[in-house]
Design a protein around this motif. Structure first.
Motif, PDB file in Angstrom:
ATOM      1  N   ALA A  30      64.791  58.166   7.966  1.00 37.91           N
ATOM      2  CA  ALA A  30      65.775  57.091   8.138  1.00 37.91           C
ATOM      3  C   ALA A  30      65.095  55.794   8.567  1.00 37.91           C
ATOM      4  O   ALA A  30      65.418  54.713   8.067  1.00 37.91           O
ATOM      5  N   LEU A  31      64.153  55.883   9.479  1.00 37.01           N
ATOM      6  CA  LEU A  31      63.443  54.708   9.964  1.00 37.01           C
ATOM      7  C   LEU A  31      62.643  54.049   8.844  1.00 37.01           C
ATOM      8  O   LEU A  31      62.694  52.837   8.654  1.00 37.01           O
ATOM      9  N   LEU A  32      61.916  54.852   8.091  1.00 39.24           N
ATOM     10  CA  LEU A  32      61.053  54.306   7.048  1.00 39.24           C
ATOM     11  C   LEU A  32      61.824  53.723   5.870  1.00 39.24           C
ATOM     12  O   LEU A  32      61.351  52.799   5.222  1.00 39.24           O
ATOM     13  N   SER A  33      62.992  54.243   5.588  1.00 39.18           N
ATOM     14  CA  SER A  33      63.748  53.758   4.434  1.00 39.18           C
ATOM     15  C   SER A  33      64.818  52.735   4.810  1.00 39.18           C
ATOM     16  O   SER A  33      65.504  52.213   3.930  1.00 39.18           O
ATOM     17  N   HIS A  34      64.933  52.412   6.084  1.00 36.42           N
ATOM     18  CA  HIS A  34      65.944  51.446   6.544  1.00 36.42           C
ATOM     19  C   HIS A  34      65.668  50.052   5.976  1.00 36.42           C
ATOM     20  O   HIS A  34      64.561  49.545   6.108  1.00 36.42           O
ATOM     21  N   PRO A  35      66.672  49.418   5.341  1.00 36.96           N
ATOM     22  CA  PRO A  35      66.439  48.115   4.714  1.00 36.96           C
ATOM     23  C   PRO A  35      66.580  46.918   5.646  1.00 36.96           C
ATOM     24  O   PRO A  35      66.225  45.806   5.283  1.00 36.96           O
ATOM     25  N   GLY A  36      67.074  47.123   6.858  1.00 34.98           N
ATOM     26  CA  GLY A  36      67.335  46.002   7.757  1.00 34.98           C
ATOM     27  C   GLY A  36      66.325  45.907   8.883  1.00 34.98           C
ATOM     28  O   GLY A  36      65.194  46.375   8.782  1.00 34.98           O
ATOM     29  N   SER A  37      66.766  45.318   9.978  1.00 33.94           N
ATOM     30  CA  SER A  37      65.916  45.064  11.134  1.00 33.94           C
ATOM     31  C   SER A  37      65.419  46.363  11.763  1.00 33.94           C
ATOM     32  O   SER A  37      66.213  47.196  12.214  1.00 33.94           O
ATOM     33  N   THR A  38      64.113  46.491  11.833  1.00 31.48           N
ATOM     34  CA  THR A  38      63.511  47.654  12.478  1.00 31.48           C
ATOM     35  C   THR A  38      63.824  47.633  13.969  1.00 31.48           C
ATOM     36  O   THR A  38      64.129  48.669  14.559  1.00 31.48           O
ATOM     37  N   THR A  39      63.767  46.459  14.577  1.00 34.45           N
ATOM     38  CA  THR A  39      64.046  46.333  16.012  1.00 34.45           C
ATOM     39  C   THR A  39      65.433  46.869  16.342  1.00 34.45           C
ATOM     40  O   THR A  39      65.594  47.681  17.260  1.00 34.45           O
ATOM     41  N   CYS A  40      66.435  46.428  15.594  1.00 33.42           N
ATOM     42  CA  CYS A  40      67.814  46.871  15.859  1.00 33.42           C
ATOM     43  C   CYS A  40      67.955  48.375  15.668  1.00 33.42           C
ATOM     44  O   CYS A  40      68.602  49.050  16.482  1.00 33.42           O
ATOM     45  N   LEU A  41      67.345  48.917  14.611  1.00 31.63           N
ATOM     46  CA  LEU A  41      67.439  50.357  14.375  1.00 31.63           C
ATOM     47  C   LEU A  41      66.729  51.138  15.480  1.00 31.63           C
ATOM     48  O   LEU A  41      67.259  52.139  15.972  1.00 31.63           O
TER      49      LEU A  41
ATOM     50  N   PRO B 157      55.345  62.304  12.051  1.00 32.96           N
ATOM     51  CA  PRO B 157      54.763  61.908  10.769  1.00 32.96           C
ATOM     52  C   PRO B 157      54.508  63.079   9.817  1.00 32.96           C
ATOM     53  O   PRO B 157      53.933  62.892   8.744  1.00 32.96           O
ATOM     54  N   ALA B 158      54.941  64.297  10.191  1.00 29.60           N
ATOM     55  CA  ALA B 158      54.683  65.457   9.341  1.00 29.60           C
ATOM     56  C   ALA B 158      55.338  65.262   7.975  1.00 29.60           C
ATOM     57  O   ALA B 158      56.448  64.749   7.862  1.00 29.60           O
ATOM     58  N   THR B 159      54.608  65.671   6.957  1.00 28.33           N
ATOM     59  CA  THR B 159      55.116  65.596   5.592  1.00 28.33           C
ATOM     60  C   THR B 159      55.156  67.008   4.996  1.00 28.33           C
ATOM     61  O   THR B 159      54.535  67.931   5.520  1.00 28.33           O
ATOM     62  N   ALA B 160      55.884  67.129   3.902  1.00 30.79           N
ATOM     63  CA  ALA B 160      56.016  68.428   3.240  1.00 30.79           C
ATOM     64  C   ALA B 160      54.654  68.957   2.803  1.00 30.79           C
ATOM     65  O   ALA B 160      54.411  70.150   2.812  1.00 30.79           O
ATOM     66  N   SER B 161      53.762  68.066   2.421  1.00 29.94           N
ATOM     67  CA  SER B 161      52.396  68.475   2.120  1.00 29.94           C
ATOM     68  C   SER B 161      51.515  67.999   3.266  1.00 29.94           C
ATOM     69  O   SER B 161      51.817  67.023   3.937  1.00 29.94           O
TER      70      SER B 161
ATOM     71  N   PHE C 242      58.562  63.057   4.182  1.00 28.89           N
ATOM     72  CA  PHE C 242      58.587  63.234   5.631  1.00 28.89           C
ATOM     73  C   PHE C 242      59.626  64.288   5.990  1.00 28.89           C
ATOM     74  O   PHE C 242      60.755  64.248   5.506  1.00 28.89           O
ATOM     75  N   THR C 243      59.252  65.224   6.846  1.00 32.65           N
ATOM     76  CA  THR C 243      60.146  66.334   7.163  1.00 32.65           C
ATOM     77  C   THR C 243      61.196  65.990   8.222  1.00 32.65           C
ATOM     78  O   THR C 243      62.247  66.622   8.258  1.00 32.65           O
ATOM     79  N   ASP C 244      60.935  65.004   9.060  1.00 28.87           N
ATOM     80  CA  ASP C 244      61.867  64.640  10.130  1.00 28.87           C
ATOM     81  C   ASP C 244      62.909  63.642   9.618  1.00 28.87           C
ATOM     82  O   ASP C 244      62.547  62.574   9.115  1.00 28.87           O
TER      83      ASP C 244
END
Length: 180
Positions: free
Chosen positions: A22-33, A169-173, A15-17
């Motif tokens: 950060a959102l996708l790899s966050h290990p804790g609460s999505t709501t809090c993030l 959602p843009a990715t390198a490919s 993901f380029t953004d």
């Protein structure tokens, strides 16, 4: 033409953004993030709370939940939002009859799920990638299990799909959804 049911897996690094990564790899609460990133409180809107066979609702959830395809699950579909704008769409499944606390949580849609989870609990990432937000519009998503703190059983399967206007959602490919 067959309709794709599962998101297409992509690595977080693709993901380029940086906010999306950060959102996708966050290990804790999505709501809090999300509340931190958007500097606002999220509200929840229930789209559906129902019973269904896991294989009919989300076939990719059966094996991680340890269920046969015809096993019944409680299904909760919600959106999280701020100021009349959808931030995420969420699919949550709980095996019926396994853990009463999980079923109670899914039946109540008064607040986002994350802050209501038992503490401590464990999140087991299953994947992340690109899904469909609207026809022709890709969106970043992730899916994971919530593991029951008392007996280490999978309690919930969660798939979160994020508004592409807020999390690119843009990715390198080029995304496979863009060529569909």
């Amino acid at each position: 033409m067959l309709q794709r049911i599962a998101p297409l897996p992509v690595s977080a690094e693709a993901f380029t953004d940086p906010r999306t990564r950060a959102l996708l790899s966050h290990p804790g609460s999505t709501t809090c993030l999300l509340e931190h990133l958007l500097n606002d409180r999220l509200t929840v809107s229930a789209l559906e709370v129902s019973r269904a066979a896991v294989g009919r609702t989300c076939p990719d959830a059966a094996a991680p939940l340890g269920l046969p395809a015809d096993a019944p699950v409680l299904v909760r579909r919600t959106t999280l939002g701020i100021a009349r704008r959808h931030v995420s769409r969420n699919l949550v499944l709980a095996p019926l009859g396994r853990l009463p606390w999980a079923e109670r949580l899914l039946r109540s849609c008064a607040a986002p799920l994350g802050p209501q989870l038992p503490q401590p609990h464990h999140r087991r990432p299953l994947g992340l990638g690109v899904d469909v937000w609207s026809p022709g519009r890709a969106a970043a998503c992730r899916w994971y299990l919530i593991i029951d703190p008392g007996n280490a059983q999978p309690a919930l399967f969660i798939r979160e799909t994020f508004n592409p206007q807020l999390f690119d959602p843009a990715t390198a490919s080029r995304s496979p959804l863009e060529s569909a």
